[in-house]
Design an enzyme around this catalytic site. Sequence first.
Site, PDB file in Angstrom:
ATOM      1  CB  SER A 130       4.905   2.915  11.796  1.00 24.50           C
ATOM      2  OG  SER A 130       5.767   2.218  10.915  1.00 24.50           O
ATOM      3  CE1 TYR A 143       4.308   6.416   7.778  1.00 24.41           C
ATOM      4  CE2 TYR A 143       5.955   4.724   8.200  1.00 24.41           C
ATOM      5  CZ  TYR A 143       4.643   5.151   8.248  1.00 24.41           C
ATOM      6  OH  TYR A 143       3.662   4.321   8.771  1.00 24.41           O
ATOM      7  CE  LYS A 147       3.125   6.664  11.209  1.00 24.91           C
ATOM      8  NZ  LYS A 147       1.725   6.780  11.667  1.00 24.91           N
ATOM      9  CB  THR A 176      -3.656  -0.703   4.094  1.00 28.76           C
ATOM     10  OG1 THR A 176      -2.365  -0.084   4.086  1.00 28.76           O
ATOM     11  CG2 THR A 176      -3.944  -1.278   5.459  1.00 28.76           C
TER      12      THR A 176
HETATM   13  N1  LIG Z   1      -0.171  -0.165   6.151  1.00 34.10           N
HETATM   14  C1  LIG Z   1       0.893  -0.403   6.887  1.00 34.10           C
HETATM   15  O1  LIG Z   1       1.731  -1.278   6.590  1.00 34.10           O
HETATM   16  C2  LIG Z   1       1.123   0.366   8.173  1.00 34.10           C
HETATM   17  C3  LIG Z   1       2.064  -0.143   9.078  1.00 34.10           C
HETATM   18  C4  LIG Z   1       2.300   0.552  10.251  1.00 34.10           C
HETATM   19  C5  LIG Z   1       1.617   1.714  10.520  1.00 34.10           C
HETATM   20  N2  LIG Z   1       0.708   2.195   9.628  1.00 34.10           N
HETATM   21  C6  LIG Z   1       0.010   3.432   9.970  1.00 34.10           C
HETATM   22  O2  LIG Z   1      -1.369   3.132  10.094  1.00 34.10           O
HETATM   23  C7  LIG Z   1      -2.157   4.267   9.764  1.00 34.10           C
HETATM   24  C8  LIG Z   1      -3.192   3.864   8.713  1.00 34.10           C
HETATM   25  O3  LIG Z   1      -2.503   3.419   7.557  1.00 34.10           O
HETATM   26  P1  LIG Z   1      -3.222   2.610   6.379  1.00 34.10           P
HETATM   27  O4  LIG Z   1      -2.247   1.621   5.918  1.00 34.10           O
HETATM   28  O5  LIG Z   1      -4.589   2.207   6.787  1.00 34.10           O
HETATM   29  O6  LIG Z   1      -3.252   3.786   5.281  1.00 34.10           O
HETATM   30  P2  LIG Z   1      -4.235   4.064   4.036  1.00 34.10           P
HETATM   31  O7  LIG Z   1      -4.888   2.831   3.588  1.00 34.10           O
HETATM   32  O8  LIG Z   1      -3.420   4.853   3.070  1.00 34.10           O
HETATM   33  O9  LIG Z   1      -5.319   5.025   4.699  1.00 34.10           O
HETATM   34  C9  LIG Z   1      -4.922   6.303   5.147  1.00 34.10           C
HETATM   35  C10 LIG Z   1      -6.106   7.001   5.750  1.00 34.10           C
HETATM   36  O10 LIG Z   1      -5.666   8.299   6.202  1.00 34.10           O
HETATM   37  C11 LIG Z   1      -6.614   9.272   5.757  1.00 34.10           C
HETATM   38  N3  LIG Z   1      -5.943  10.554   5.561  1.00 34.10           N
HETATM   39  C12 LIG Z   1      -4.746  10.776   4.949  1.00 34.10           C
HETATM   40  N4  LIG Z   1      -4.497  12.096   4.915  1.00 34.10           N
HETATM   41  C13 LIG Z   1      -5.542  12.715   5.528  1.00 34.10           C
HETATM   42  C14 LIG Z   1      -5.867  14.073   5.799  1.00 34.10           C
HETATM   43  N5  LIG Z   1      -5.075  15.089   5.437  1.00 34.10           N
HETATM   44  N6  LIG Z   1      -7.031  14.343   6.443  1.00 34.10           N
HETATM   45  C15 LIG Z   1      -7.857  13.346   6.793  1.00 34.10           C
HETATM   46  N7  LIG Z   1      -7.609  12.042   6.575  1.00 34.10           N
HETATM   47  C16 LIG Z   1      -6.465  11.735   5.941  1.00 34.10           C
HETATM   48  C17 LIG Z   1      -7.171   8.678   4.457  1.00 34.10           C
HETATM   49  O11 LIG Z   1      -8.471   9.187   4.251  1.00 34.10           O
HETATM   50  P3  LIG Z   1      -8.955   9.994   2.944  1.00 34.10           P
HETATM   51  O12 LIG Z   1      -8.180   9.518   1.777  1.00 34.10           O
HETATM   52  O13 LIG Z   1     -10.427   9.721   2.911  1.00 34.10           O
HETATM   53  O14 LIG Z   1      -8.653  11.391   3.323  1.00 34.10           O
HETATM   54  C18 LIG Z   1      -7.252   7.197   4.777  1.00 34.10           C
HETATM   55  O15 LIG Z   1      -8.451   6.883   5.429  1.00 34.10           O
HETATM   56  C19 LIG Z   1      -1.162   5.337   9.291  1.00 34.10           C
HETATM   57  O16 LIG Z   1      -0.860   6.208  10.349  1.00 34.10           O
HETATM   58  C20 LIG Z   1       0.076   4.528   8.932  1.00 34.10           C
HETATM   59  O17 LIG Z   1       1.259   5.305   9.047  1.00 34.10           O
HETATM   60  C21 LIG Z   1       0.439   1.530   8.454  1.00 34.10           C
END
Ligand SMILES: NC(=O)c1ccc[n+]([C@@H]2O[C@H](COP(=O)([O-])OP(=O)(O)OC[C@H]3O[C@@H](n4cnc5c(N)ncnc54)[C@H](OP(=O)(O)O)[C@@H]3O)[C@@H](O)[C@H]2O)c1
Length: 227
Positions: A130, A143, A147, A176
């Site tokens: 991130s 958070y 990271k 997301t």
């Molecule tokens: N969105 C942003 O702006 C952004 C920016 C930079 C980085 N990121 C990073 O990108 C990655 C994906 O983020 P996203 O935005 O796609 O998030 P999201 O929409 O909230 O999805 C999170 C995913 O993580 C899974 N998850 C969470 N806890 C879990 C656990 N204990 N065991 C197994 N699976 C788990 C969830 O699956 P289930 O609910 O099915 O368990 C879901 O598929 C993360 O690492 C986040 O920090 C996001």
Amino acid sequence: MTETPIALVTGASRGIGAAVAHVLEPSYRVLLGGRDADALAKRAEELPGARPWPVDLTDFEALGRATAEIDRLDVLVHCAGVAELGTVERSAPSVWRRNLEVNLVAVVELTRRLLPALRAAHGHVVVINSGQGLSAREGWGPYAASKFAVRAFADVLRAEENTIRVTSIFPGRTDTEMQRELIAHEGREYAPGDYLRPDSVAAAVLAAVSATPDAHLTELVIRPNPH
Ligand SMILES: NC(=O)c1ccc[n+]([C@@H]2O[C@H](COP(=O)([O-])OP(=O)(O)OC[C@H]3O[C@@H](n4cnc5c(N)ncnc54)[C@H](OP(=O)(O)O)[C@@H]3O)[C@@H](O)[C@H]2O)c1
């Protein structure tokens, strides 16, 4: 005939992970990681080359059973993550622990269990980090700390495992469910067009894992382009 390579994508039930699964599926047999069995089944219906791999990544016994079936792995993409925010003053130890447990410890433990399978395939590990893993802002400490720590993990893994490529990807805000919750927490209006599309982050993952064998894309920073 060469075997189809195998990719495990965590967090594939939605968001960035679902987009990564879509972009890899034409070339890989994809294991779809996540806890939400219904969402994973839906994803698998859309992707004939993919199948659910349901496990709570913080349940290390279940993780042991789920990884035991994998003896060769070409690509491991860590997309699962949580973002619980709070100032230092207001964040209880449980908040720091939850971020660190999913965003760091589970990433390390899953990779550790899969090292023999990754070595066997001269595989590639991609960690979705991130912008908060490069520079931490106020109110994001628990958070951002997770990271920063997972960046250190990726750097160490790259240095220790010379048959495995390791890429850290640092996306800015991406459209997301996680981002919707963060914007609600900040009390702001959600405007999807202000953020990166999950597909754009997935394209960076594909670029990293498709790099020619002589090239190692170690870090990629992606920011939303407002123009
Ligand atoms: N969105 C942003 O702006 C952004 C920016 C930079 C980085 N990121 C990073 O990108 C990655 C994906 O983020 P996203 O935005 O796609 O998030 P999201 O929409 O909230 O999805 C999170 C995913 O993580 C899974 N998850 C969470 N806890 C879990 C656990 N204990 N065991 C197994 N699976 C788990 C969830 O699956 P289930 O609910 O099915 O368990 C879901 O598929 C993360 O690492 C986040 O920090 C996001």
